[in-house]
Design a protein around this motif. Structure first.
Motif, PDB file in Angstrom:
ATOM      1  N   ALA A 279       0.820  -1.309  -0.130  1.00 55.69           N
ATOM      2  CA  ALA A 279       0.000   0.002   0.106  1.00 55.69           C
ATOM      3  C   ALA A 279       0.786   1.250   0.084  1.00 55.69           C
ATOM      4  O   ALA A 279       0.422   2.131  -0.253  1.00 55.69           O
ATOM      5  CB  ALA A 279      -0.963   0.144   1.209  1.00 55.69           C
ATOM      6  N   TYR A 280       2.119   1.196   0.528  1.00 54.93           N
ATOM      7  CA  TYR A 280       2.958   2.436   0.789  1.00 54.93           C
ATOM      8  C   TYR A 280       4.078   2.734  -0.350  1.00 54.93           C
ATOM      9  O   TYR A 280       4.884   3.052  -0.104  1.00 54.93           O
ATOM     10  CB  TYR A 280       3.503   2.779   2.046  1.00 54.93           C
ATOM     11  CG  TYR A 280       4.040   1.385   2.625  1.00 54.93           C
ATOM     12  CD1 TYR A 280       5.635   0.779   2.072  1.00 54.93           C
ATOM     13  CD2 TYR A 280       3.629   0.642   3.780  1.00 54.93           C
ATOM     14  CE1 TYR A 280       6.188  -0.100   2.776  1.00 54.93           C
ATOM     15  CE2 TYR A 280       4.186  -0.521   4.144  1.00 54.93           C
ATOM     16  CZ  TYR A 280       5.395  -0.874   3.915  1.00 54.93           C
ATOM     17  OH  TYR A 280       6.021  -2.200   4.219  1.00 54.93           O
ATOM     18  N   GLY A 281       3.511   2.182  -1.586  1.00 53.21           N
ATOM     19  CA  GLY A 281       4.438   2.402  -2.716  1.00 53.21           C
ATOM     20  C   GLY A 281       4.220   3.738  -3.055  1.00 53.21           C
ATOM     21  O   GLY A 281       3.682   4.636  -2.463  1.00 53.21           O
ATOM     22  N   SER A 282       5.173   4.276  -4.105  1.00 51.49           N
ATOM     23  CA  SER A 282       5.111   5.632  -4.280  1.00 51.49           C
ATOM     24  C   SER A 282       5.393   6.058  -5.744  1.00 51.49           C
ATOM     25  O   SER A 282       5.911   4.996  -6.747  1.00 51.49           O
ATOM     26  CB  SER A 282       6.299   6.272  -3.480  1.00 51.49           C
ATOM     27  OG  SER A 282       7.696   5.644  -4.018  1.00 51.49           O
ATOM     28  N   ASP A 283       4.697   7.143  -6.208  1.00 47.45           N
ATOM     29  CA  ASP A 283       5.301   7.514  -7.462  1.00 47.45           C
ATOM     30  C   ASP A 283       6.096   8.945  -7.179  1.00 47.45           C
ATOM     31  O   ASP A 283       5.680   9.605  -6.379  1.00 47.45           O
ATOM     32  CB  ASP A 283       3.752   8.110  -8.226  1.00 47.45           C
ATOM     33  CG  ASP A 283       3.946   8.728  -9.434  1.00 47.45           C
ATOM     34  OD1 ASP A 283       4.434   8.222 -10.493  1.00 47.45           O
ATOM     35  OD2 ASP A 283       4.056  10.192  -9.488  1.00 47.45           O
ATOM     36  N   VAL A 284       7.201   8.873  -7.879  1.00 52.50           N
ATOM     37  CA  VAL A 284       8.182   9.859  -7.724  1.00 52.50           C
ATOM     38  C   VAL A 284       8.257  10.958  -8.884  1.00 52.50           C
ATOM     39  O   VAL A 284       8.508  10.264 -10.165  1.00 52.50           O
ATOM     40  CB  VAL A 284       9.493   9.305  -7.491  1.00 52.50           C
ATOM     41  CG1 VAL A 284      10.638  10.656  -6.972  1.00 52.50           C
ATOM     42  CG2 VAL A 284       9.234   8.405  -6.045  1.00 52.50           C
ATOM     43  N   ASP A 285       8.116  12.118  -8.759  1.00 55.95           N
ATOM     44  CA  ASP A 285       8.443  13.027 -10.005  1.00 55.95           C
ATOM     45  C   ASP A 285       9.962  13.372  -9.696  1.00 55.95           C
ATOM     46  O   ASP A 285      10.323  14.458  -9.049  1.00 55.95           O
ATOM     47  CB  ASP A 285       7.634  14.123  -9.867  1.00 55.95           C
ATOM     48  CG  ASP A 285       7.632  15.166 -11.131  1.00 55.95           C
ATOM     49  OD1 ASP A 285       8.698  15.017 -11.872  1.00 55.95           O
ATOM     50  OD2 ASP A 285       6.783  16.129 -11.131  1.00 55.95           O
ATOM     51  N   PHE A 286      10.713  12.789 -10.385  1.00 58.21           N
ATOM     52  CA  PHE A 286      12.257  12.803 -10.205  1.00 58.21           C
ATOM     53  C   PHE A 286      12.682  14.164 -10.769  1.00 58.21           C
ATOM     54  O   PHE A 286      13.512  14.942 -10.451  1.00 58.21           O
ATOM     55  CB  PHE A 286      12.996  11.545 -10.882  1.00 58.21           C
ATOM     56  CG  PHE A 286      13.022  10.472  -9.944  1.00 58.21           C
ATOM     57  CD1 PHE A 286      13.488  10.295  -8.741  1.00 58.21           C
ATOM     58  CD2 PHE A 286      12.281   9.384 -10.527  1.00 58.21           C
ATOM     59  CE1 PHE A 286      13.392   9.159  -8.188  1.00 58.21           C
ATOM     60  CE2 PHE A 286      12.154   8.037  -9.694  1.00 58.21           C
ATOM     61  CZ  PHE A 286      12.741   8.001  -8.643  1.00 58.21           C
ATOM     62  N   GLY A 287      11.802  14.830 -11.950  1.00 57.58           N
ATOM     63  CA  GLY A 287      12.128  15.918 -12.370  1.00 57.58           C
ATOM     64  C   GLY A 287      11.997  17.160 -11.319  1.00 57.58           C
ATOM     65  O   GLY A 287      12.799  17.998 -11.163  1.00 57.58           O
ATOM     66  N   SER A 288      10.853  17.239 -10.746  1.00 61.55           N
ATOM     67  CA  SER A 288      10.693  18.094  -9.401  1.00 61.55           C
ATOM     68  C   SER A 288      11.542  17.957  -8.323  1.00 61.55           C
ATOM     69  O   SER A 288      12.111  19.144  -7.710  1.00 61.55           O
ATOM     70  CB  SER A 288       9.033  17.823  -9.123  1.00 61.55           C
ATOM     71  OG  SER A 288       8.956  18.968  -8.105  1.00 61.55           O
ATOM     72  N   LEU A 289      11.977  16.678  -7.912  1.00 65.44           N
ATOM     73  CA  LEU A 289      12.953  16.391  -7.037  1.00 65.44           C
ATOM     74  C   LEU A 289      14.152  17.123  -7.358  1.00 65.44           C
ATOM     75  O   LEU A 289      14.884  17.740  -6.461  1.00 65.44           O
ATOM     76  CB  LEU A 289      13.055  14.931  -6.670  1.00 65.44           C
ATOM     77  CG  LEU A 289      14.273  14.634  -6.050  1.00 65.44           C
ATOM     78  CD1 LEU A 289      13.926  14.869  -4.645  1.00 65.44           C
ATOM     79  CD2 LEU A 289      14.296  12.846  -6.052  1.00 65.44           C
TER      80      LEU A 289
END
Length: 494
Positions: free
Chosen positions: A175-185
Motif C-alpha cells: 500500500a505504501y508504494g510511491s510515485d516519484v516526480d524525479f524532475g521536480s525532485l
C-alpha cells in the motif's frame, strides 16, 4: 581564457549529479561545486517526469527483480538489495525536508500502491511463490497477496474490468508504494544548491574535452552551445552523471578503467491518458511480466503518475531501437562510441542479441492499434481514443567484457571510477534514479576515502540513519527507520 578552479565538477543536470552535489555540500559546505548541463534547464533528459516510469523502485511490484533460477525457483536477493537501497533515498529525502532543502513531499513524491498482476496457471504459481518468499522477509512483510476477484476489483478496478469469473489471476500489493516526480525532485535540489555562493550552474554548456594534469586534477574545456564560447575549468574531482551521455565522456577521459565499455541504446514510448474520469478510476502502479524476448526495462505496467502536480495514466513502456545515447542526442552517438578496446565486446553483443534487436525494431513498427491491444491485457475496457503516444527518455545499457574477454550486455547500473578517485562515472539504467542516494554515497566512499574518517561518516549517519548498517539483515533497524520515513514523506494513506 581564464580558468575557473573548483573542487567538484558535476557533469549533467539530472538526479544523480543533484544528489551528489547535495550530499557533498552537506558533508563540507566549503567545497566549491560547479554543475554543467548541455540543455537550457536541468532535469530535462532521463530525469524529466515524462521520460521515466516515476516508480519508486523498491522491488515491490517489479517482477524482473525476482527472476527464476535454472531450477525454476524464485530468487529474491536483488529485490532485497533494491528495496534497502530505496530506503536510503527515502531517508535522505526525509532529512532534506527537515532541513528545508526540499519542499513538502507531495511536490515530488506521492503514495501510490505498488502491485504485481499476472494471469494463467504458471504465472499465478510464480507470483504465489514470489509472495511467500518476499513476505517472509522483514523488508516485505506488509506485502499482500490475493487470487480473489472481488479483492482484486477493489485494488485495481480498471485491470479487473470485463474479466471472466473463471479467469485465473493473482496480484500482490504494497500500500505504501510511491510515485516519484524525479524532475521536480531534482529541480528542488538544484534550487537549494543555488542558494550557496559555493555552487555554480552552467546551462547550455557541454564538455568538449577533459584531460588529467600532472597534479591529478582535471582540465575541462566547456563549450557554450548558444554563443560558441569556451569556458575552462580546473577540477579536483569530476563526476560524469550525464545519463546516456556519460559513456562518451568517460571515453574522453582516457582513464584505463574505461577500457572495454560500450553502450547499447534503447528508446522508450508510453501510451498516456489524461482523461479525468478514467484517471480517477485507477490509483496504483500495476506491473506484469515482460514478453518473451523483451529486455527487462520493457516490463509492462499501468501507472498512476503525478507530474508537475497533474495526475495521468501511463502504460508501457514500448521499447525501441535508436542509435542516440540521449533523447536530445545525435544519431551518430553509437558509432562514435566504438573504440579499439570495446569493438570486440560490442560485436559479440550485437551477434548474440539479434533477437533483442529484432524485438526492439518490431516495437518501433507497431501501430496505435497494436499498442492498444497490449494495453487491453491490463485494462480490457480501454478506449483507444483516450490514449496518445509519448516518447520517453533514452537508456544506454552497459556492454562490457566478461571473464573471458568477450562481450556481455547488462541491464543494471555500474560505477566506474579512476584508481586515484579523481573521476567517476555512472553507467546504465535500472533501477536508476530511485537508488540515487545509495549510488552517490558509493561514489563518495570510493572517491573521497581520505575524508570519510574526518567526520563525513558521522555526518552521513545524520542524513541517512541506517548508514553503515544493513537494512537487509537488521529487522529492528528497519522497524525504527521505515515508520519515520513513510510518515515524513506522506506515504501512509489514511
Amino acid at each position: 581564457m581564464a580558468t575557473n578552479k573548483v573542487d567538484v565538477l558535476l557533469v549533467g543536470g539530472g538526479v544523480m549529479s543533484a544528489t551528489l552535489g547535495t550530499l557533498l555540500s552537506k558533508l563540507d559546505p566549503s567545497l566549491r561545486l560547479t554543475m554543467v548541463e548541455r540543455l537550457d534547464h536541468v532535469a530535462h533528459e532521463s530525469t524529466d517526469g515524462w521520460n521515466n516510469a516515476g516508480t519508486g523502485h523498491a522491488g515491490y511490484c517489479e517482477l524482473n527483480y525476482t527472476p527464476e533460477n535454472a531450477q525454476g525457483e524464485v530468487e529474491i536477493n536483488r529485490a532485497l538489495a533494491i528495496n534497502a537501497n530505496f530506503e536510503v533515498s527515502l531517508q535522505l529525502w526525509s532529512s532534506l525536508i527537515a532541513t528545508g532543502d526540499l519542499p513538502v513531499p507531495s511536490n515530488f513524491i506521492n503514495p501510490t500502491p505498488h502491485m504485481s498482476f499476472v494471469w494463467g496457471e504458471k504465472n499465478v504459481a510464480f507470483l504465489r511463490e514470489r509472495h511467500e518468499k518476499l513476505s517472509a522477509h522483514h523488508l516485505f512483510k506488509d506485502m499482500e497477496y490475493s487470487e480473489d476477484h472481488e479483492v482484486l476489483r477493489q485494488w485495481m478496478p480498471l485491470v479487473m474490468e470485463n474479466r471472466g469469473a473463471d479467469d485465473k489471476v493473482a496480484a500482490t500489493r504494497v500500500a505504501y508504494g510511491s510515485d516519484v516526480d524525479f524532475g521536480s525532485l531534482t529541480r528542488n535540489l538544484v534550487a537549494s544548491l543555488q542558494k550557496s555562493e559555493q555552487f555554480d550552474l552552467l546551462l547550455s554548456h557541454e564538455v568538449a574535452n577533459l584531460e588529467q594534469t600532472k597534479d591529478g586534477r582535471w582540465d575541462v574545456r566547456l563549450k557554450n552551445r548558444v554563443s560558441g564560447k569556451s569556458v575552462a575549468i580546473n577540477a579536483g574531482f569530476v563526476f560524469l552523471g550525464a545519463g546516456g551521455g556519460a559513456l562518451p565522456l568517460l571515453q574522453k577521459s582516457g582513464i584505463p578503467e574505461s577500457n572495454g565499455y560500450g553502450g547499447f541504446p534503447v528508446s522508450g514510448q508510453w501510451l498516456v491518458c489524461q482523461d479525468e474520469a478514467t484517471v480517477k478510476r485507477h490509483y496504483a502502479k500495476v506491473y506484469g511480466k515482460a514478453a518473451i524476448g523483451a529486455p527487462p526495462m520493457s516490463v509492462p505496467h499501468l501507472d498512476t503518475r503525478i507530474i508537475n502536480g497533474k495526475p495521468a495514466l501511463l502504460f508501457g513502456p514500448y521499447a525501441g531501437f535508436t542509435t542516440k545515447f540521449l533523447k536530445e542526442g545525435s544519431k551518430l552517438d553509437l558509432i562514435k562510441s566504438v573504440r579499439v578496446n570495446n569493438l570486440l565486446p560490442m560485436m559479440d553483443v550485437g551477434v548474440n542479441n539479434m533477437d533483442l534487436t529484432k524485438y526492439l525494431i518490431g516495437e518501433v513498427m507497431q501501430s496505435h492499434e497494436d499498442r492498444v491491444k497490449s494495453l487491453r491485457e491490463y485494462f480490457p475496457g480501454a478506449d483507444a481514443g483516450k490514449w496518445t503516444l509519448a516518447h520517453a527518455g533514452q537508456r544506454v545499457q552497459i556492454i562490457k567484457k566478461d571473464a573471458s574477454g568477450r562481450g556481455k550486455l547488462e541491464f543494471g547500473t555500474e560505477l566506474v571510477a579512476s584508481q586515484d578517485g579523481s573521476l567517476a562515472a555512472l553507467l546504465g539504467a535500472s533501477p536508476g534514479a530511485s537508488v540515487a542516494a545509495q549510488a552517490m554515497i558509493e561514489v563518495i566512499e570510493r572517491c573521497f576515502k581520505d575524508r570519510m574518517d574526518g567526520g563525513w561518516n558521522a555526518r552521513l549517519k545524520e542524513l541517512v540513519p541506517s548508514y553503515g548498517e544493513s537494512l537487509v539483515n537488521d529487522a529492528d533497524l528497519l522497524g525504527r527507520i521505515r515508520p519515520n520515513t513513510l510518515s515524513t514523506l506522506g506515504l501512509l494513506r489514511a
